[in-house]
Motif scaffolding. Structure first.
Motif, PDB file in Angstrom:
ATOM      1  N   GLY A 119       0.801  -1.207   0.000  1.00  0.00           N
ATOM      2  CA  GLY A 119       0.000   0.000   0.000  1.00  0.00           C
ATOM      3  C   GLY A 119       0.841   1.268   0.000  1.00  0.00           C
ATOM      4  N   GLY A 120       0.155   2.396  -0.038  1.00  0.00           N
ATOM      5  CA  GLY A 120       0.840   3.680  -0.131  1.00  0.00           C
ATOM      6  C   GLY A 120       0.701   4.498   1.131  1.00  0.00           C
ATOM      7  N   GLY A 121       0.894   5.804   0.950  1.00  0.00           N
ATOM      8  CA  GLY A 121       0.710   6.723   2.063  1.00  0.00           C
ATOM      9  C   GLY A 121       1.970   7.148   2.770  1.00  0.00           C
ATOM     10  N   ILE A 122       3.167   6.723   2.277  1.00  0.00           N
ATOM     11  CA  ILE A 122       4.408   7.115   2.960  1.00  0.00           C
ATOM     12  C   ILE A 122       5.322   7.934   2.063  1.00  0.00           C
ATOM     13  CG2 ILE A 122       4.307   5.117   4.511  1.00  0.00           C
ATOM     14  CD1 ILE A 122       6.612   3.896   2.844  1.00  0.00           C
ATOM     15  N   GLY A 123       4.841   8.318   0.884  1.00  0.00           N
ATOM     16  CA  GLY A 123       5.631   9.181   0.018  1.00  0.00           C
ATOM     17  C   GLY A 123       6.843   8.519  -0.588  1.00  0.00           C
ATOM     18  N   SER A 124       6.726   7.250  -0.947  1.00  0.00           N
ATOM     19  CA  SER A 124       7.871   6.511  -1.483  1.00  0.00           C
ATOM     20  C   SER A 124       8.017   6.705  -2.988  1.00  0.00           C
ATOM     21  CB  SER A 124       7.719   5.020  -1.186  1.00  0.00           C
ATOM     22  OG  SER A 124       7.931   4.761   0.174  1.00  0.00           O
ATOM     23  N   VAL A 125       9.138   6.226  -3.491  1.00  0.00           N
ATOM     24  CA  VAL A 125       9.415   6.299  -4.927  1.00  0.00           C
ATOM     25  C   VAL A 125       8.799   5.098  -5.631  1.00  0.00           C
ATOM     26  CG1 VAL A 125      11.519   7.607  -4.586  1.00  0.00           C
ATOM     27  CG2 VAL A 125      11.629   5.110  -4.578  1.00  0.00           C
ATOM     28  N   GLU A 126       8.983   5.033  -6.940  1.00  0.00           N
ATOM     29  CA  GLU A 126       8.383   3.975  -7.759  1.00  0.00           C
ATOM     30  C   GLU A 126       8.745   2.586  -7.235  1.00  0.00           C
ATOM     31  OE1 GLU A 126       7.952   2.974 -12.530  1.00  0.00           O
ATOM     32  OE2 GLU A 126       9.767   3.945 -11.776  1.00  0.00           O
ATOM     33  N   HIS A 127       7.802   1.661  -7.324  1.00  0.00           N
ATOM     34  CA  HIS A 127       7.932   0.259  -6.897  1.00  0.00           C
ATOM     35  C   HIS A 127       7.885   0.086  -5.377  1.00  0.00           C
ATOM     36  CE1 HIS A 127       8.746  -0.610 -11.006  1.00  0.00           C
ATOM     37  NE2 HIS A 127       9.962  -0.102 -11.008  1.00  0.00           N
ATOM     38  N   HIS A 128       7.626   1.140  -4.637  1.00  0.00           N
ATOM     39  CA  HIS A 128       7.591   1.043  -3.175  1.00  0.00           C
ATOM     40  C   HIS A 128       6.188   1.222  -2.609  1.00  0.00           C
ATOM     41  CE1 HIS A 128      11.871   1.572  -3.863  1.00  0.00           C
ATOM     42  NE2 HIS A 128      12.123   1.339  -2.581  1.00  0.00           N
ATOM     43  N   SER A 129       5.183   1.352  -3.458  1.00  0.00           N
ATOM     44  CA  SER A 129       3.806   1.545  -2.989  1.00  0.00           C
ATOM     45  C   SER A 129       2.863   0.841  -3.952  1.00  0.00           C
ATOM     46  CB  SER A 129       3.469   3.040  -2.907  1.00  0.00           C
ATOM     47  OG  SER A 129       4.292   3.704  -1.981  1.00  0.00           O
ATOM     48  N   GLU A 130       2.710  -0.452  -3.761  1.00  0.00           N
ATOM     49  CA  GLU A 130       1.860  -1.252  -4.637  1.00  0.00           C
ATOM     50  C   GLU A 130       0.759  -1.913  -3.808  1.00  0.00           C
ATOM     51  OE1 GLU A 130       2.410  -1.377  -7.933  1.00  0.00           O
ATOM     52  OE2 GLU A 130       4.290  -0.241  -7.870  1.00  0.00           O
ATOM     53  N   SER A 131      -0.219  -2.481  -4.499  1.00  0.00           N
ATOM     54  CA  SER A 131      -1.283  -3.242  -3.839  1.00  0.00           C
ATOM     55  C   SER A 131      -1.494  -4.538  -4.629  1.00  0.00           C
ATOM     56  CB  SER A 131      -2.583  -2.429  -3.782  1.00  0.00           C
ATOM     57  OG  SER A 131      -2.437  -1.297  -2.961  1.00  0.00           O
ATOM     58  N   PRO A 132      -0.654  -5.545  -4.399  1.00  0.00           N
ATOM     59  CA  PRO A 132      -0.678  -6.758  -5.221  1.00  0.00           C
ATOM     60  C   PRO A 132      -1.595  -7.855  -4.707  1.00  0.00           C
ATOM     61  CG  PRO A 132       1.218  -6.837  -3.781  1.00  0.00           C
ATOM     62  CD  PRO A 132       0.489  -5.540  -3.468  1.00  0.00           C
ATOM     63  N   GLU A 133      -2.498  -7.534  -3.776  1.00  0.00           N
ATOM     64  CA  GLU A 133      -3.254  -8.587  -3.097  1.00  0.00           C
ATOM     65  C   GLU A 133      -4.103  -9.439  -4.023  1.00  0.00           C
ATOM     66  OE1 GLU A 133      -5.443  -4.620  -2.133  1.00  0.00           O
ATOM     67  OE2 GLU A 133      -3.389  -5.334  -2.435  1.00  0.00           O
ATOM     68  N   ALA A 134      -4.670  -8.839  -5.069  1.00  0.00           N
ATOM     69  CA  ALA A 134      -5.563  -9.601  -5.950  1.00  0.00           C
ATOM     70  C   ALA A 134      -4.809 -10.700  -6.694  1.00  0.00           C
ATOM     71  CB  ALA A 134      -6.256  -8.675  -6.935  1.00  0.00           C
ATOM     72  N   TYR A 135      -3.538 -10.461  -7.042  1.00  0.00           N
ATOM     73  CA  TYR A 135      -2.751 -11.499  -7.703  1.00  0.00           C
ATOM     74  C   TYR A 135      -2.698 -12.763  -6.853  1.00  0.00           C
ATOM     75  CZ  TYR A 135      -0.773  -7.769 -10.669  1.00  0.00           C
ATOM     76  OH  TYR A 135      -0.594  -6.719 -11.535  1.00  0.00           O
ATOM     77  N   PHE A 136      -2.451 -12.576  -5.567  1.00  0.00           N
ATOM     78  CA  PHE A 136      -2.266 -13.722  -4.685  1.00  0.00           C
ATOM     79  C   PHE A 136      -3.589 -14.337  -4.247  1.00  0.00           C
ATOM     80  CE2 PHE A 136       1.557 -11.055  -4.016  1.00  0.00           C
ATOM     81  CZ  PHE A 136       2.487 -11.941  -4.550  1.00  0.00           C
ATOM     82  N   ALA A 137      -4.598 -13.499  -4.008  1.00  0.00           N
ATOM     83  CA  ALA A 137      -5.909 -14.025  -3.622  1.00  0.00           C
ATOM     84  C   ALA A 137      -6.507 -14.860  -4.748  1.00  0.00           C
ATOM     85  CB  ALA A 137      -6.853 -12.883  -3.249  1.00  0.00           C
ATOM     86  N   HIS A 138      -6.131 -14.576  -5.988  1.00  0.00           N
ATOM     87  CA  HIS A 138      -6.622 -15.327  -7.150  1.00  0.00           C
ATOM     88  C   HIS A 138      -5.963 -16.697  -7.273  1.00  0.00           C
ATOM     89  CE1 HIS A 138      -8.394 -15.836 -11.125  1.00  0.00           C
ATOM     90  NE2 HIS A 138      -7.215 -16.172 -11.594  1.00  0.00           N
ATOM     91  N   THR A 139      -4.898 -16.938  -6.516  1.00  0.00           N
ATOM     92  CA  THR A 139      -4.107 -18.161  -6.662  1.00  0.00           C
ATOM     93  C   THR A 139      -4.531 -19.200  -5.638  1.00  0.00           C
ATOM     94  OG1 THR A 139      -2.230 -16.840  -7.426  1.00  0.00           O
ATOM     95  CG2 THR A 139      -1.770 -19.099  -6.712  1.00  0.00           C
ATOM     96  N   PRO A 140      -5.165 -20.309  -6.054  1.00  0.00           N
ATOM     97  CA  PRO A 140      -5.520 -21.358  -5.105  1.00  0.00           C
ATOM     98  C   PRO A 140      -4.263 -21.921  -4.443  1.00  0.00           C
ATOM     99  CG  PRO A 140      -6.655 -21.680  -7.206  1.00  0.00           C
ATOM    100  CD  PRO A 140      -5.632 -20.611  -7.427  1.00  0.00           C
ATOM    101  N   GLY A 141      -4.394 -22.218  -3.157  1.00  0.00           N
ATOM    102  CA  GLY A 141      -3.269 -22.769  -2.411  1.00  0.00           C
ATOM    103  C   GLY A 141      -2.587 -21.772  -1.506  1.00  0.00           C
ATOM    104  N   LEU A 142      -2.883 -20.489  -1.685  1.00  0.00           N
ATOM    105  CA  LEU A 142      -2.307 -19.455  -0.832  1.00  0.00           C
ATOM    106  C   LEU A 142      -3.375 -18.899   0.090  1.00  0.00           C
ATOM    107  CD1 LEU A 142      -0.258 -17.323  -3.405  1.00  0.00           C
ATOM    108  CD2 LEU A 142       0.641 -19.061  -1.847  1.00  0.00           C
ATOM    109  N   ARG A 143      -3.016 -18.690   1.353  1.00  0.00           N
ATOM    110  CA  ARG A 143      -3.826 -17.847   2.221  1.00  0.00           C
ATOM    111  C   ARG A 143      -3.283 -16.426   2.121  1.00  0.00           C
ATOM    112  NH1 ARG A 143      -6.647 -20.047   7.071  1.00  0.00           N
ATOM    113  NH2 ARG A 143      -6.657 -22.321   6.953  1.00  0.00           N
ATOM    114  N   VAL A 144      -4.188 -15.455   2.154  1.00  0.00           N
ATOM    115  CA  VAL A 144      -3.781 -14.052   2.091  1.00  0.00           C
ATOM    116  C   VAL A 144      -4.482 -13.319   3.232  1.00  0.00           C
ATOM    117  CG1 VAL A 144      -3.628 -11.982   0.676  1.00  0.00           C
ATOM    118  CG2 VAL A 144      -3.622 -14.240  -0.422  1.00  0.00           C
ATOM    119  N   VAL A 145      -3.709 -12.670   4.092  1.00  0.00           N
ATOM    120  CA  VAL A 145      -4.291 -11.970   5.234  1.00  0.00           C
ATOM    121  C   VAL A 145      -3.671 -10.584   5.348  1.00  0.00           C
ATOM    122  CG1 VAL A 145      -4.723 -14.129   6.460  1.00  0.00           C
ATOM    123  CG2 VAL A 145      -2.624 -12.852   6.917  1.00  0.00           C
TER     124      VAL A 145
END
Length: 326
Positions: A119-145
């Motif tokens: 996530g964001g909110g800390i004023g970081s540079v590129e690649h330091h504020s992402e929200s990749p949760e949907a990639y992993f939640a879409h993958t069977p076999g992984l828990r995401v919390v």
């Protein structure tokens, strides 16, 4: 006692190291430095560099090595320094870690926890504020919390490490310095189930579902709405895969309206799955269309523009006005 989110995580990791000699922490700069957010501060000093391991800057190597250790009976806890750095390890996670249990008909486990500040909110540079949760939640076999409070940070990291499933553990980085009262002994005595959502604020006019860093924002919106005569119920999802749809459904049956908010772009985000499921379950009880409030469908913007990109209380309250007027 009063604890920050980061300090509660540190204590949870410390307790896990104390409880099980097979727990090993791995990551870039997590040892002597204590991590860029100091979440692992002092742990290498107290447990040694064989259990709190400074790794090379190679995310694929970190996850691949941890996967091999998990197959040999260890419980590795990997830190990905920032969310945008996880993608070099994406193939390892979704092709190997997530599938080994199914591929071996249940004979081989991968008890790994992969910590990702997101996530964001800390004023970081590129690649330091992402929200990749949907990639992993879409993958069977992984828990995401994703915890949203210091108490849940402590409890959920311990629960994640104790599981035999691989867990993607998403830490909202802008909440690391949030401080709250935490009764750690009570959490140990009576732990709340990892896969259950929590009602953070009761209400009657509309349900707002959030997770991670957005829970506090949703609660702020609910406080403002109360001053305008509207009662919002705030549901903290906590587990993103599996999702506790029963708690959301129960809330929507009481309020008749649903708003879902997250930092990730709205398109194909977690909010879309929640909206679809609740529409199936509560179609005849809904009094207005389900609304989603999220990030815009753009690459994460530069730091000076992120306040325009991240959902804020005003954008949530705009959705409240629209759903109540429907």
């Amino acid at each position: 006692m009063t604890s920050t989110f980061a300090a509660a995580l540190n204590l949870g990791l410390r307790r896990a190291l104390e409880d099980d000699p097979k727990v090993v922490l791995m990551g870039e700069d997590i040892g002597r430095l204590g991590g860029v957010f100091r979440v692992t501060d002092t742990l290498q000093k107290d447990f040694g560099d064989n259990r709190v391991i400074d790794t090379p800057l190679a995310e694929s190597g970190i996850i691949g090595t941890a996967f091999g250790m998990a197959l040999r009976g260890y419980r590795p806890v990997c830190e990905i320094q920032f969310d945008g750095f996880v993608y070099p390890a994406f193939d390892q996670i979704v092709s190997q870690v997530a599938k080994i249990h199914y591929r071996t008909a249940g004979h081989v486990l991968a008890p790994m926890t992969i910590r990702i500040p997101f996530g964001g909110g800390i004023g970081s540079v590129e690649h330091h504020s992402e929200s990749p949760e949907a990639y992993f939640a879409h993958t069977p076999g992984l828990r995401v919390v994703s915890p949203s409070t210091p108490a849940d940070a402590y409890l959920m990291i311990r629960q994640a490490i104790s599981l035999d499933d691989p867990v993607i553990f998403l830490e909202p980085k802008r909440r690391y310095w949030d401080r709250d009262e935490v009764d750690f002994a009570a959490l140990d005595r009576d732990p709340y189930p990892l896969e259950r959502a929590r009602i953070r604020r009761a209400g009657s006019d509309a349900t707002v579902v959030a997770y991670g860093g957005m829970v506090r924002t949703a609660l702020t919106a609910a406080e403002i709405a109360a001053g305008e005569g509207h009662s919002l119920e705030v549901v903290d999802l906590r587990s993103l895969s599996p999702i506790d749809f029963d708690t959301i459904e129960d809330s929507v049956l009481r309020t008749g309206r649903l708003i879902i908010t997250h930092e990730a772009p709205v398109f194909a985000g977690l909010g879309a799955e929640i909206a679809a499921r609740i529409a199936e379950r509560c179609f005849y009880q809904l009094e207005a269309p389900i609304l989603r409030v999220g990030g815009f469908d753009i690459p994460y913007p530069p730091a000076k523009l992120e306040r325009h990109h991240l959902p804020d209380p005003d954008r949530i309250l705009d959705a409240v006005d629209r759903t109540l007027a429907a």
